[in-house]
Design an enzyme around this catalytic site. Sequence first.
Site, PDB file in Angstrom:
ATOM      1  N   HIS A   1     -16.336 -10.935 -54.357  1.00  9.31           N
ATOM      2  CA  HIS A   1     -14.977 -11.258 -53.901  1.00  9.31           C
ATOM      3  C   HIS A   1     -15.071 -11.991 -52.559  1.00  9.31           C
ATOM      4  O   HIS A   1     -15.960 -11.720 -51.741  1.00  9.31           O
ATOM      5  CB  HIS A   1     -14.141  -9.972 -53.765  1.00  9.31           C
ATOM      6  CG  HIS A   1     -12.704 -10.260 -53.438  1.00  9.31           C
ATOM      7  ND1 HIS A   1     -12.260 -10.416 -52.150  1.00  9.31           N
ATOM      8  CD2 HIS A   1     -11.639 -10.467 -54.235  1.00  9.31           C
ATOM      9  CE1 HIS A   1     -10.957 -10.698 -52.173  1.00  9.31           C
ATOM     10  NE2 HIS A   1     -10.560 -10.727 -53.436  1.00  9.31           N
TER      11      HIS A   1
ATOM     12  N   SER B   1      -2.963 -15.916 -54.045  1.00 10.26           N
ATOM     13  CA  SER B   1      -1.524 -16.004 -53.779  1.00 10.26           C
ATOM     14  C   SER B   1      -0.678 -16.300 -55.010  1.00 10.26           C
ATOM     15  O   SER B   1       0.336 -16.992 -54.918  1.00 10.26           O
ATOM     16  CB  SER B   1      -1.247 -17.033 -52.670  1.00 10.26           C
ATOM     17  OG  SER B   1      -1.785 -16.596 -51.445  1.00 10.26           O
TER      18      SER B   1
ATOM     19  N   GLU C   1     -11.222 -18.299 -57.237  1.00 12.90           N
ATOM     20  CA  GLU C   1     -10.336 -17.919 -56.140  1.00 12.90           C
ATOM     21  C   GLU C   1     -10.670 -18.758 -54.910  1.00 12.90           C
ATOM     22  O   GLU C   1     -11.576 -18.399 -54.145  1.00 12.90           O
ATOM     23  CB  GLU C   1     -10.516 -16.442 -55.806  1.00 12.90           C
ATOM     24  CG  GLU C   1     -10.206 -15.515 -56.963  1.00 12.90           C
ATOM     25  CD  GLU C   1      -9.720 -14.157 -56.466  1.00 12.90           C
ATOM     26  OE1 GLU C   1      -8.585 -13.808 -56.781  1.00 12.90           O
ATOM     27  OE2 GLU C   1     -10.460 -13.486 -55.738  1.00 12.90           O
TER      28      GLU C   1
END
Length: 261
Positions: free
Chosen positions: A96, A215, A169
């Site tokens: 992540h 987001s 991401e």
Amino acid sequence: MTHKLYIGTNTKMFQTGNEAEAYIRRMDELIDDIRDRLEFFFIPSYTSLERTAKAVGDRIRIGAQNMAWEDRGQFTGEISPLMLEEIGVRFVLIGHSERRHVFRETDKDEARKIRCAADHGFTSLLCVGETAEQKDRGLAAESVVEQLNLSAGTLSPEEVSGKLWIAYEPVWAIGTAGVPAGASYAEDMHGAIRTALTEMFGAYGKDIPILYGGSVNPSNAADIIARRGIDGLFIGRSAWDPERFDSIIREVLPIFESRSE
Ligand code: PEP
């Protein structure tokens, strides 16, 4: 329509065990009538794993936010795959953005974790994404493809089959300071990732799900999921209220299912 919408959330370091259990019990109720059309997953803190897994049984896939690359050893503060296996968790988030950028994990670290997860037969959700600087220099696709190669390059095609998921991401899109990626930008990046996965794993690379994260919220989720090559959504803040998350899921699901690809 044969494939399912991949959708889920990572709660980072937010929910306590009580909060996580209440949350996932509510999500379990809310998605009951559509769960067969989803690959729904929940990634809470380590201390919430066992109780949330018990609360939802095999109805919801529960994953860990991180994992060590060794089974045992002098690694204070780390959690091994044996510890996850013992509580029935066989799904793990790797690389992540916050692990990479706050805790300084490198592609080499992610590669060891991905290798270890594959050796244990776990499913990995590997996150990749370019920084704002890489994007501004026109190096977004190149950087993400490099991360894929460095992190997942040791896996064989058979090992990725059903066991490797990718979350695209962009670093600049995640969290409270993030700006969501435009839908067409996300579509282009997913295309570049798909090409790289096919080069790496041949036909197996075509079936690896690629989720978008960064987001995602009630006003952009529909636009993003309408795009080719986006197999699902990985959502942070906008997923932490069950009713809000359920309404995003119900909005995007028919759009996803009506896509012509
Ligand atoms: C994330 O942290 O992976 C994420 C997508 O968060 P948010 O949706 O809050 O940007």
